[in-house]
Design a protein around this motif. Structure first.
Motif: not given
Length: 324
Positions: A21-38
């Protein structure tokens, strides 16, 4: 409810020997600060493709996209010449390694299906391949009984571990904490290496027949082994003692894998069945009988405790769902 949720008949032109199995991951530093955006990002993350990679005697590696409990062919990777015996996916879900009886090790980009590198391993059969937890190395066992570590960036052999005169290495596994590498040989001997010192730390002799598959628990405390003797054993890694022996298959046990939470494990056998086991009680919870020939490999989804894939001599891929 245990159920077969999807089946791909004739997924390859010949026997399917391996899957991952492979599950591509998002880089943590690309997560936005805004809760709605998250929240928006999370909903988008659910749409990120998950992959099941399969390897076959037909010399090909296939990358399947898994969506809504069904598989759709994304890439067919060609270049091997003598059957693909093992595939592994990096922890970030970006790369796939494949090994073949043609003595080659290939590294692929899962997203576009391009060949990243082809690593020459010399005139030796290379059997199982796995990525180290940090994705820096591809670890393999060989016909000569050695364990080789190939750099994913360099494309070259960077380290070799000696099994002290060991026989043909059929299976290898890395502990999630990066401290150990385990190998299983054709004579039933299991070696646990200390990665820091590159030496054999423990030698386990619980089986008398080939070790087809082995894996560490998610917390790196247990080692699970599967053998042609029809048994599976759980070892305490720290003191090298057998803490459980499971039987129930009618023939060789060809593959074992832990669930992501470590509470269950799954086994595949040449008796054509796939079994789900509870680790704590060492007992079988369910038996799937949907294959018509020996089941060469079985894997839990990398992140979902309720999803399992198996591949078989019957050329099919099965997806199962377990109770959540």
């Amino acid at each position: 409810m245990y159920s077969l949720v999807h089946k791909v008949e004739n997924a390859h032109e010949d026997s399917i020997w391996t899957c991952a199995w492979g599950c591509p991951k998002r880089k943590k530093d690309t997560l936005p600060e805004n809760e709605d955006s998250r929240d928006s990002m999370r909903s988008n993350e659910e749409e990120i493709a998950e992959y099941l990679v399969t390897g076959s005697v037909d010399d090909s590696v296939k990358v399947w996209e898994q969506r809504d409990k069904s598989l759709h062919l994304k890439h067919k990777l060609t270049g091997h010449a003598l059957g693909v015996v093992s595939v592994a996916v990096s922890s970030d879900g970006a790369k796939c390694a494949s090994s073949s009886l043609d003595s080659s090790l290939k590294l692929w980009n899962l997203e576009d299906g391009e060949l990243i590198s082809s690593i020459g391993v010399g005139p030796v059969e290379i059997w199982t391949v796995v990525f180290s937890p940090d994705d820096k190395f591809i670890v393999s066992g060989s016909h000569a009984g050695k364990i080789h570590l190939y750099g994913t960036e360099s494309g070259k052999q960077e380290q070799s571990l000696d099994t002290r005169g060991g026989k043909f290495t059929l299976s290898v596994a890395c502990s999630p904490d990066g401290k150990y590498i385990a190998s299983g040989a054709i004579d039933g001997i299991i070696n646990i290496f200390d990665v820091t010192y590159g030496k054999v730390l423990r030698t386990l002799e619980g089986h008398a027949m080939p070790i087809r598959s082995l894996c560490f628990s998610p917390d790196s405390q247990l080692l699970l082994t599967a053998s042609d003797d029809g048994h599976m054993k759980l070892y305490d890694v720290k003191d090298a003692t057998v803490v459980g022996t499971m039987s129930g298959h009618g023939s060789w046990v060809l593959g074992v894998a832990f669930s992501p939470d470590g509470q269950n494990f799954v086994s595949a056998s040449s008796d054509t069945t796939v079994k789900v086991w509870e680790v704590a009680k060492r007992q079988c919870l369910h038996t799937f009988r949907e294959h018509t020939d020996q089941v060469w490999a079985v894997k839990y989804h990398a992140e979902k405790n309720h999803m399992i894939a198996s591949v078989s001599e019957d050329k099919s891929i099965n997806l199962y769902e377990c109770p959540k």
